[in-house]
Design an enzyme around this catalytic site. Structure first.
Site, PDB file in Angstrom:
ATOM      1  N   CYS A 155      28.536   6.287   3.019  1.00  0.00           N
ATOM      2  CA  CYS A 155      26.984   6.527   2.710  1.00  0.00           C
ATOM      3  C   CYS A 155      27.209   8.113   2.146  1.00  0.00           C
ATOM      4  O   CYS A 155      27.369   8.410   1.212  1.00  0.00           O
ATOM      5  CB  CYS A 155      26.491   6.236   3.916  1.00  0.00           C
ATOM      6  SG  CYS A 155      24.453   6.290   3.453  1.00  0.00           S
ATOM      7  N   HIS A 198      27.883   0.973   6.409  1.00  0.00           N
ATOM      8  CA  HIS A 198      28.327   1.588   7.329  1.00  0.00           C
ATOM      9  C   HIS A 198      29.059   0.528   8.480  1.00  0.00           C
ATOM     10  O   HIS A 198      28.535  -0.041   9.293  1.00  0.00           O
ATOM     11  CB  HIS A 198      27.205   2.088   8.312  1.00  0.00           C
ATOM     12  CG  HIS A 198      26.258   3.179   7.566  1.00  0.00           C
ATOM     13  ND1 HIS A 198      26.578   4.373   7.793  1.00  0.00           N
ATOM     14  CD2 HIS A 198      25.408   3.247   6.816  1.00  0.00           C
ATOM     15  CE1 HIS A 198      25.976   5.281   7.330  1.00  0.00           C
ATOM     16  NE2 HIS A 198      25.119   4.495   6.625  1.00  0.00           N
ATOM     17  N   GLU A 247      31.169   1.224  10.795  1.00  0.00           N
ATOM     18  CA  GLU A 247      31.379   1.737  11.891  1.00  0.00           C
ATOM     19  C   GLU A 247      29.953   1.064  12.708  1.00  0.00           C
ATOM     20  O   GLU A 247      30.033   1.290  13.904  1.00  0.00           O
ATOM     21  CB  GLU A 247      31.293   3.098  11.921  1.00  0.00           C
ATOM     22  CG  GLU A 247      29.885   3.913  11.671  1.00  0.00           C
ATOM     23  CD  GLU A 247      29.622   4.080  10.372  1.00  0.00           C
ATOM     24  OE1 GLU A 247      28.533   4.715   9.894  1.00  0.00           O
ATOM     25  OE2 GLU A 247      30.132   3.468   9.441  1.00  0.00           O
TER      26      GLU A 247
END
EC number: 4.3.3.6
Length: 190
Positions: free
Chosen positions: A78, A170, A172
């Site tokens: 991002c 994302h 994560e």
């Protein structure tokens, strides 16, 4: 393997937790000496202009750029994508400029327009992955030396150039470590 995570803001803890879950050492990178002895680095999401300013204020931008140029495996998620891009639409401020891509900030909309989708990224895995987009950018142009890894709605959301990978989404923020595993097992790794 020792993996650094640029730790000014964003999904730092989430990245570190996933790195450790795969049995690697995750370290926070906040100053130049933190770059010593890392085998790879992740530039997480957050607010790209704030992270960019902090890179400049701390003086970390020069040494980080040199490490990446010398081959340090790097993954930008991002805001990390924006920091690594050679060009950002409508933005004069430049940061690392290490990837031959043009990026549009907040391209999928505002915070309220954030979304999740599922997709098989054939270059990464045969299994479907959850992709989380939060005020996400996307890539509007790539040079010939950039390999497109994934598109969503005909928008480029993941790409690779030499030792650098970027994603609009994302990984994560999910329980899926497939993309992190791909990054850490790429052929450039020691």
């Amino acid at each position: 393997m020792k993996v650094g995570v640029l730790s000014f803001q964003g999904g730092v803890i989430e990245h570190l937790n996933q790195i450790r879950a795969l049995g690697h050492t995750g370290v926070e990178v906040k100053k130049e000496k933190d770059l010593d002895d890392i085998d790879a680095i992740i530039l997480p999401g957050g607010e790209s202009t704030t992270i960019g300013k902090l890179l400049k204020i701390t003086g970390l931008i020069k040494s980080l750029k040199e490490k990446i140029e010398s081959g340090l495996p790097t993954w930008g998620t991002c805001a990390g994508m924006i920091l690594l891009a050679n060009e950002v639409e409508g933005q004069e401020e430049k940061y690392l400029q290490l990837m031959d891509i043009k990026v549009k900030r907040n391209a999928f909309g505002t915070q309220i327009d954030s979304f999740k989708t599922h997709k098989v990224i054939e270059k990464i895995s045969k299994d479907e992955m959850e992709l989380v987009f939060i005020r996400a950018p996307y890539i509007t142009e790539v040079k010939d030396n950039v390999r497109i890894l994934c598109k969503v709605d005909d928008k480029i959301v993941a790409a690779r150039q030499d030792n650098i990978i970027v994603t609009s989404f994302h990984p994560e923020l999910t329980n899926d470590v497939t993309f992190l595993n791909y990054f850490l097992k790429s052929k450039w790794m020691k």
